[in-house]
Design a protein around this motif. Sequence first.
Motif, PDB file in Angstrom:
ATOM      1  N   VAL A 167      15.452 -17.991  36.569  1.00 35.48           N
ATOM      2  CA  VAL A 167      14.957 -18.037  37.944  1.00 35.48           C
ATOM      3  C   VAL A 167      14.825 -19.485  38.384  1.00 35.48           C
ATOM      4  O   VAL A 167      14.057 -20.257  37.800  1.00 35.48           O
ATOM      5  CB  VAL A 167      13.608 -17.312  38.075  1.00 35.48           C
ATOM      6  N   ASN A 168      15.571 -19.864  39.393  1.00 37.97           N
ATOM      7  CA  ASN A 168      15.457 -21.205  39.980  1.00 37.97           C
ATOM      8  C   ASN A 168      14.564 -21.137  41.223  1.00 37.97           C
ATOM      9  O   ASN A 168      13.426 -21.574  41.216  1.00 37.97           O
ATOM     10  CB  ASN A 168      16.843 -21.743  40.338  1.00 37.97           C
ATOM     11  N   ASN A 169      15.106 -20.603  42.289  1.00 38.36           N
ATOM     12  CA  ASN A 169      14.347 -20.327  43.504  1.00 38.36           C
ATOM     13  C   ASN A 169      14.489 -18.848  43.834  1.00 38.36           C
ATOM     14  O   ASN A 169      15.515 -18.236  43.549  1.00 38.36           O
ATOM     15  CB  ASN A 169      14.873 -21.157  44.686  1.00 38.36           C
ATOM     16  N   THR A 170      13.467 -18.284  44.421  1.00 32.49           N
ATOM     17  CA  THR A 170      13.545 -16.889  44.841  1.00 32.49           C
ATOM     18  C   THR A 170      12.495 -16.621  45.908  1.00 32.49           C
ATOM     19  O   THR A 170      11.680 -17.505  46.221  1.00 32.49           O
ATOM     20  CB  THR A 170      13.360 -15.929  43.647  1.00 32.49           C
ATOM     21  N   GLU A 171      12.509 -15.427  46.465  1.00 41.22           N
ATOM     22  CA  GLU A 171      11.567 -15.022  47.511  1.00 41.22           C
ATOM     23  C   GLU A 171      10.754 -13.840  46.984  1.00 41.22           C
ATOM     24  O   GLU A 171      11.315 -12.885  46.460  1.00 41.22           O
ATOM     25  CB  GLU A 171      12.319 -14.603  48.771  1.00 41.22           C
ATOM     26  N   MET A 217      19.584 -19.796  44.949  1.00 44.35           N
ATOM     27  CA  MET A 217      18.574 -19.551  45.970  1.00 44.35           C
ATOM     28  C   MET A 217      17.733 -18.293  45.749  1.00 44.35           C
ATOM     29  O   MET A 217      16.580 -18.239  46.160  1.00 44.35           O
ATOM     30  CB  MET A 217      19.262 -19.466  47.344  1.00 44.35           C
ATOM     31  N   LEU A 218      18.299 -17.272  45.092  1.00 40.26           N
ATOM     32  CA  LEU A 218      17.573 -16.025  44.887  1.00 40.26           C
ATOM     33  C   LEU A 218      17.349 -15.692  43.414  1.00 40.26           C
ATOM     34  O   LEU A 218      16.333 -15.118  43.051  1.00 40.26           O
ATOM     35  CB  LEU A 218      18.310 -14.861  45.558  1.00 40.26           C
ATOM     36  N   SER A 219      18.326 -16.007  42.583  1.00 38.53           N
ATOM     37  CA  SER A 219      18.246 -15.772  41.133  1.00 38.53           C
ATOM     38  C   SER A 219      18.139 -14.299  40.781  1.00 38.53           C
ATOM     39  O   SER A 219      17.671 -13.954  39.693  1.00 38.53           O
ATOM     40  CB  SER A 219      17.052 -16.531  40.530  1.00 38.53           C
ATOM     41  N   LEU A 221       8.033 -18.484  49.215  1.00 39.11           N
ATOM     42  CA  LEU A 221       9.287 -19.071  48.749  1.00 39.11           C
ATOM     43  C   LEU A 221       9.000 -19.838  47.467  1.00 39.11           C
ATOM     44  O   LEU A 221       8.278 -20.840  47.483  1.00 39.11           O
ATOM     45  CB  LEU A 221       9.876 -20.006  49.807  1.00 39.11           C
ATOM     46  N   VAL A 222       9.530 -19.371  46.361  1.00 36.25           N
ATOM     47  CA  VAL A 222       9.275 -19.997  45.063  1.00 36.25           C
ATOM     48  C   VAL A 222      10.092 -21.272  44.937  1.00 36.25           C
ATOM     49  O   VAL A 222      11.323 -21.250  45.008  1.00 36.25           O
ATOM     50  CB  VAL A 222       9.623 -19.024  43.915  1.00 36.25           C
ATOM     51  N   ASN A 223       9.398 -22.385  44.770  1.00 34.08           N
ATOM     52  CA  ASN A 223      10.068 -23.676  44.605  1.00 34.08           C
ATOM     53  C   ASN A 223      10.347 -23.997  43.139  1.00 34.08           C
ATOM     54  O   ASN A 223      11.284 -24.728  42.822  1.00 34.08           O
ATOM     55  CB  ASN A 223       9.212 -24.790  45.212  1.00 34.08           C
ATOM     56  N   SER A 224       9.511 -23.469  42.244  1.00 35.84           N
ATOM     57  CA  SER A 224       9.731 -23.663  40.812  1.00 35.84           C
ATOM     58  C   SER A 224       9.127 -22.499  40.049  1.00 35.84           C
ATOM     59  O   SER A 224       8.064 -22.001  40.406  1.00 35.84           O
ATOM     60  CB  SER A 224       9.109 -24.985  40.338  1.00 35.84           C
TER      61      SER A 224
END
Length: 408
Positions: free
Chosen positions: A260-264, A171-173, A282-285
């Motif tokens: 990095v998968n998902n992060t803010e 979720m954060l990476s 919110l990074v989806n990809s």
Amino acid sequence: MSQFGRFILALIILFILAGCWNRVELNELWVTAATGVDMMDDGQWMMSYQIVVPSAIASGTGGGSGGSSQPASQVFSVKSKTYNQALSYSNLKTSRQIYIAHNRVVFIGKRAAEKGMDRLIDFYLRNTEAREMVTMVVTDGLASDLLRKLLPPEKIQGAAMAELVDKESDMLSVFPKVRVYDFVLSMNSDSKSIGVPVAEMIGKRDYQDEKEAESLDVFKKTSAPLKLALTKLAIFQNGKLKGFLNKEESLGVSYLSQKVNNTEISFPCSEQPGREMYSSILVNSANVKLTPQKTNSHYTMQVGVKINGTLNETTCTKDISKTKTIHDLEKEIAKEVTSTINEGWAKLQELGVDATGFADRVHRSFPREWETVKKDWDQEFKRIELDIRVDARIKRPGLLQKRIGSQT
């Protein structure tokens, strides 16, 4: 052979192939949820085992309130010269055999990490019960202290920590998950470096609270003042601890390591630089492409980052229904990502540790030159420059076209 002879032979084989000759009953085992590795002042290793108490879990009392309740897990430590000797010496302290096949996480104390992970890796690769998919976590102090700290609301701290690392990585990476298997691969790579998450006890220590926790009254309180949390990234080279990275630096390394998968991402509003007005995406990809290039006698790493995300918070005064406003926000996101990458890269060059795995990429791209470069890679790594290009796209700006509180 006669029919009687076949019968006798079958009877002999039946006795020889009996499947229960070396059975071990479940009530003869202590199933281990987590282990801790510490190096002591006398040069010996201290292995700590967090064992599961099945009766407490089955009765639903483990970790709950009540003076007669017993915890869902217990921790005891053994000092020895080697890991396997500690496992053997555990039989002097418990009536049951330690069973490590279900171990979820291994905590590594700071002094043990500085000494090196060679023994730990050897233990996990040589022992038939140990599994290489165990999650690794470093601590600034003693690993045994972390094993004794509960992680509410879960009953078993080892399983809870493994889940915490899994969810953070997805979720954060910021602190990507590292297993023993991943650590082994890094030690056999060209860079011989990797980053491992660090867990610490944060907050103000309250000895009265700890005393209550031992009597299982801690759950009568709404929150314990001393808590477990992932705080930074431990950088290893050749299996030994070399330094630490903070959250921002660690996220930058995650980009460069393609983890990095998902992060803010929080970024400032460009129209009001003097005020603390931030938005969040919110990074989806996040797709990162790394391409090494040779310039003169040194190397440049081209870093192409493509980010797609959802605008989930904004306090900017501009109308986000306009295309230009969205483009301005995307530019700010690109600046923020570039700054994060540069921050992590600067720290790695300061440490002189290639935790990004650039050595492997240079080796694959320039195999003939690698034989010459690898001898001085530590110095060559410090001379590498980054060419960062970030393409950020806001795919979904949300339902609101203007921020809350705007006058127009």
